[in-house]
Design a protein around this motif. Structure first.
Motif, mmCIF file in Angstrom:
data_model
loop_
_atom_site.group_PDB
_atom_site.id
_atom_site.type_symbol
_atom_site.label_atom_id
_atom_site.label_comp_id
_atom_site.label_asym_id
_atom_site.label_seq_id
_atom_site.Cartn_x
_atom_site.Cartn_y
_atom_site.Cartn_z
ATOM 1 N N PRO A 174 -11.381 3.803 7.961
ATOM 2 C CA PRO A 174 -10.353 4.853 8.005
ATOM 3 C C PRO A 174 -10.893 6.195 8.505
ATOM 4 O O PRO A 174 -10.252 6.852 9.318
ATOM 5 C CB PRO A 174 -9.864 4.935 6.559
ATOM 6 N N ALA A 179 -11.556 5.909 12.273
ATOM 7 C CA ALA A 179 -10.308 5.955 13.041
ATOM 8 C C ALA A 179 -9.804 7.378 13.190
ATOM 9 O O ALA A 179 -9.402 7.801 14.281
ATOM 10 C CB ALA A 179 -9.253 5.078 12.363
ATOM 11 N N TYR A 195 -10.089 -3.782 16.045
ATOM 12 C CA TYR A 195 -11.152 -3.838 15.044
ATOM 13 C C TYR A 195 -11.468 -5.304 14.789
ATOM 14 O O TYR A 195 -10.562 -6.115 14.589
ATOM 15 C CB TYR A 195 -10.704 -3.213 13.721
ATOM 16 N N THR A 229 -7.827 -0.542 4.044
ATOM 17 C CA THR A 229 -6.542 -0.023 4.470
ATOM 18 C C THR A 229 -6.215 1.291 3.774
ATOM 19 O O THR A 229 -6.388 1.430 2.575
ATOM 20 C CB THR A 229 -5.426 -1.051 4.185
ATOM 21 N N GLU A 237 -3.723 6.008 7.222
ATOM 22 C CA GLU A 237 -3.931 6.196 8.660
ATOM 23 C C GLU A 237 -4.610 5.003 9.323
ATOM 24 O O GLU A 237 -4.974 5.074 10.488
ATOM 25 C CB GLU A 237 -4.783 7.451 8.896
ATOM 26 N N TRP A 238 -4.853 3.954 8.568
ATOM 27 C CA TRP A 238 -5.574 2.798 9.097
ATOM 28 C C TRP A 238 -4.915 1.532 8.601
ATOM 29 O O TRP A 238 -4.482 1.493 7.465
ATOM 30 C CB TRP A 238 -7.039 2.842 8.643
ATOM 31 N N PRO A 239 -4.779 0.503 9.357
ATOM 32 C CA PRO A 239 -5.287 0.341 10.717
ATOM 33 C C PRO A 239 -4.353 0.946 11.756
ATOM 34 O O PRO A 239 -3.145 0.966 11.582
ATOM 35 C CB PRO A 239 -5.385 -1.164 10.894
ATOM 36 N N ASP A 240 -4.943 1.414 12.816
ATOM 37 C CA ASP A 240 -4.202 2.007 13.920
ATOM 38 C C ASP A 240 -4.315 1.159 15.179
ATOM 39 O O ASP A 240 -3.979 1.608 16.264
ATOM 40 C CB ASP A 240 -4.684 3.433 14.181
#
Length: 149
Positions: A74, A77, A90, A100, A103-106
């Motif tokens: 995170p 990212a 990823y 997780t 803002e993740w996963p992007d």
């Protein structure tokens, strides 16, 4: 067609990193292995992001994260978005924890199993794709394909 960069986060399996580097070079992939100082007062996520920034890899980035580096994803990212570097995918190697966050996963997440001992329900619970490779060359080809724009 241009190929971006593969970022290999730090991990304990040096033989895997060496084999992956060799296989990626054989298929024309650009890999950046993140090496960190043995001792530092800075948080590990800051060190990883600073090293990526110093290397200046060409986007899009494909991040390969062993189990020991998954928790830094995170922060990584967020730092790459701030630097305007797109992450294409990823690849998590034997993840044991769930990184997780809001803002993740992007980008798409792929889970690779090297050992059955690391089997978890993460891919099923998160909707991530679990993939199996018969050889390191297959993984290298998949990484390069993910990095193409």
């Amino acid at each position: 067609m241009r190929t971006g960069s593969i970022i290999a986060l730090p991990g304990d399996d040096l033989a895997f990193h060496a084999a992956l580097t060799s296989a990626l070079q054989a298929v024309g992939g650009q890999i950046f292995t993140i090496d960190l100082p043995p001792v530092s007062p800075a948080p590990m996520s800051v060190l990883i992001c600073a090293r990526i920034h110093a290397l200046g890899p060409a986007p899009p980035l494909v991040v390969v994260a062993p189990a020991s580096s998954v928790q830094y994803l995170p922060a990584l990212a967020l730092a790459q978005r701030t630097a305007h570097r797109r992450i294409a995918a990823y690849y998590l190697i034997d993840p044991l924890t769930d990184p997780t966050g809001p803002e993740w996963p992007d980008a798409p997440v792929y889970v690779i199993r090297q050992t059955s001992a690391a089997a978890t329900k993460l891919p099923e619970l998160r909707g991530w794709q679990e993939i199996h490779f018969n050889a390191i060359a297959e993984l290298a080809a998949a990484l390069v394909a993910s990095a193409r724009i």
